[in-house]
Design a protein around this motif. Structure first.
Motif, short mmCIF file in Angstrom:
data_model
loop_
_atom_site.label_atom_id
_atom_site.label_comp_id
_atom_site.label_asym_id
_atom_site.label_seq_id
_atom_site.Cartn_x
_atom_site.Cartn_y
_atom_site.Cartn_z
N GLU A 427 0.83 -1.21 0.00
CA GLU A 427 0.00 0.00 0.00
C GLU A 427 0.86 1.26 0.00
O GLU A 427 0.47 2.28 -0.58
CB GLU A 427 -0.92 0.01 1.22
CG GLU A 427 -1.91 -1.14 1.27
CD GLU A 427 -2.92 -1.11 0.14
OE1 GLU A 427 -3.21 0.00 -0.37
OE2 GLU A 427 -3.41 -2.19 -0.24
N ILE A 428 2.02 1.22 0.64
CA ILE A 428 2.87 2.41 0.73
C ILE A 428 3.58 2.69 -0.58
O ILE A 428 3.68 3.84 -1.04
CB ILE A 428 3.88 2.25 1.89
CG1 ILE A 428 3.14 2.37 3.23
CG2 ILE A 428 4.99 3.29 1.80
CD1 ILE A 428 4.03 2.26 4.43
N ASP A 429 4.09 1.63 -1.24
CA ASP A 429 4.84 1.83 -2.48
C ASP A 429 4.79 0.53 -3.30
O ASP A 429 4.80 -0.56 -2.72
CB ASP A 429 6.31 2.18 -2.16
CG ASP A 429 7.06 2.73 -3.37
OD1 ASP A 429 7.25 3.95 -3.42
OD2 ASP A 429 7.44 1.94 -4.26
N SER A 435 9.05 0.44 0.14
CA SER A 435 8.12 0.50 1.27
C SER A 435 8.85 0.27 2.59
O SER A 435 8.63 0.99 3.58
CB SER A 435 7.02 -0.57 1.11
OG SER A 435 6.13 -0.24 0.08
N GLY A 462 1.32 6.38 2.63
CA GLY A 462 0.72 5.81 1.43
C GLY A 462 -0.62 6.45 1.14
O GLY A 462 -1.05 7.38 1.82
#
Length: 481
Positions: A427-429, A435, A462
């Motif tokens: 979800e973040i990267d 991430s 994110g």
């Protein structure tokens, strides 16, 4: 829905049209049977529907051979050749068989059409239009020929069953008037290309049915074939599954333990379940006056089965952690539980789970832990130095048996612990490595914030996490030196 290869039917050689037809699904199970087939082979219809199509053929026509024919049909659209059959009486027959496809985005069927080679003279064999009538009556969906202006031209038994209307009530009417919406804009004519959609059929008795439909232009006939499949039971199953998933989510969230807050240890957590239920859980226990046990588990896979495994594990944790305490011993005990619970499938990936378990000893000022195939936790001190909690072993339930390793970290001042499951990473990267680096940097920079504010800052790294693709579980723990 389904897309019928009407052209393939029309192109069948009249000399090869004959007395038997079955329709199978993609697993080659019989879903419909034409009238001549049972009479020819001696089977009643209810003896064939639901059985594999191989029951109609002699022993040398193996499942592998039939699968090969099915693959050729999917590739080329049609297969022709000689076949050998066994009747219910045991007598063998030879036929000329055509196999062709009825397929589409949400369903695929194969039509197996054959005539016994010593059967009736060709003049008495059905014409292509008569063959279409068999499909109109036997197909597991309604097949409705429609004129260029959208009016119904023919109406078979399958359409009667689905729409609840007789032939005389449907032929000559606009096809869209037979749907609940009753709007031409809902089922547009004339479409320039195949169209698919979903809607509701309004039956004559007032009941309604969920349906999926496909409109297929037939250039040679200057008209269309409309295929309509009853989706009511499927919709009901989907609704029931959604209800069960939501119930399982509520139960799973209620099983999360209260967070510990005192002068020695403070905690906060974020738990965001995915749309497709998964198996993330955390649990925190005070073992005695000075020691605290904390565990984060991620059951591999998705769905209710993963959630049930995590709930089962949760029921074991308190007694196990308070009784055994030592991280390596707790991991070994959980390994034994998996082997006991799933004796025939302990190596099945659905029964694998990663975990990180640690014991915080505020008297000795040390953290003992073991990491079983889980993302490395982070311990950050006030000076910004970071220790990764990566010692341990393989995920619980792994087919490889290796001893677990225990990590020990001492602290003499305030420190921040971050434990998390892998749902946050994607979800973040898009890059997992990126991430991990962002999580590490945020943990360092925000180490002085209270646990709750720190987790809020981490999540903001994110996009919105309203509906993540995997469960997200974050646990922030501050130990006060």
């Amino acid at each position: 829905m389904v897309k019928a290869n009407v052209q393939a039917i029309d192109q069948l050689d009249a000399e090869q049209l004959g007395s038997g037809m079955v329709i199978t699904d993609r697993q080659l199970s019989i879903v419909a049977v034409s009238e001549p087939t049972p009479r020819w082979l001696g089977f009643a219809k209810n003896e064939l529907v639901g059985r594999p199509v191989g029951v109609l053929f002699s022993a040398e026509w193996s499942a592998a051979l039939l699968d090969g024919i099915a693959e050729l049909v999917k590739k080329d659209g049609c297969w022709q050749g000689e076949a050998r059959h066994v009747a219910k009486s045991g007598k063998t027959y030879t036929s000329w068989m055509n196999v062709y496809r009825l397929s589409g985005s949400e369903g695929e069927w194969l039509v197996w059409h054959f005539v016994e080679q010593t059967a009736m003279p060709s003049a008495d064999r059905p014409t292509p239009s008569e063959l279409l009538e068999v499909i109109y009556d036997s197909a597991p969906f309604a097949v409705v020929p429609v004129a260029a202006d959208g009016t119904v031209q023919d109406w078979g038994l399958s359409a009667e069953r689905l729409f609840g209307r007789r032939k005389e009530e449907a032929v000559g009417r606009p096809i869209w008037s037979l749907f609940r919406c009753g709007s031409q804009t809902w089922l547009p004519f004339p479409p320039k290309e195949q169209r698919c959609g979903e809607g509701m059929v309004q039956r004559r008795d007032g009941t309604a049915a969920n349906v999926a439909y496909t409109v297929i232009p037939v250039l040679q006939a200057d008209g269309y074939i409309v295929l309509v499949q009853d989706e009511t039971k499927q919709k009901q199953k989907e609704a029931e599954r959604r209800r069960q998933v939501e119930l399982a989510k509520k139960i799973q969230q209620n099983l999360l333990t209260p967070l510990i807050q005192n002068e020695a240890v403070t905690m906060d957590a974020v738990y965001i379940p995915s749309d497709d239920l998964s198996g993330d859980i955390y649990a925190c226990y005070q073992i005695d006056l000075y020691r605290y046990g904390v565990i984060v588990i991620d059951v591999m896979g998705h769905g209710i089965s993963s959630a049930l495994v995590s709930m089962l594990l949760r029921s074991l944790l308190r007694g196990l952690i308070v009784r055994v305490i030592d991280p390596v011993s707790v991991a070994s005990e959980l390994e034994k539980h998996v082997q006991t619970l799933f004796p025939d499938g302990a190596n099945d990936i659905r029964h694998l789970f990663s975990m990180i378990y640690l014991v915080i000893d505020t008297k000795e000022r040390k953290i003992e832990y073991t990491n079983a195939g889980h993302p490395a936790g982070l311990l950050v001190f006030d000076d910004g130095s970071v220790h990764e909690l990566d010692k341990g072993g393989l995920a619980i339930g792994s087919p490889f048996s290796l001893p677990f390793e225990k990590g020990v970290i001492h602290y003499d001042r305030r420190a921040r612990l971050l434990l998390y499951t892998d749902g946050i990473l994607e979800e973040i990267d898009p890059s997992i490595l990126q991430s991990i680096e962002k999580i590490r940097s945020c943990t360092q920079m925000c180490r002085h914030l209270p646990d709750k504010r720190f987790l809020e800052r981490l999540i903001s790294q994110g996009p919105s996490l309203v509906s993540p693709s995997d469960d997200i579980c974050l646990l922030s723990i501050t130990v006060h030196g």
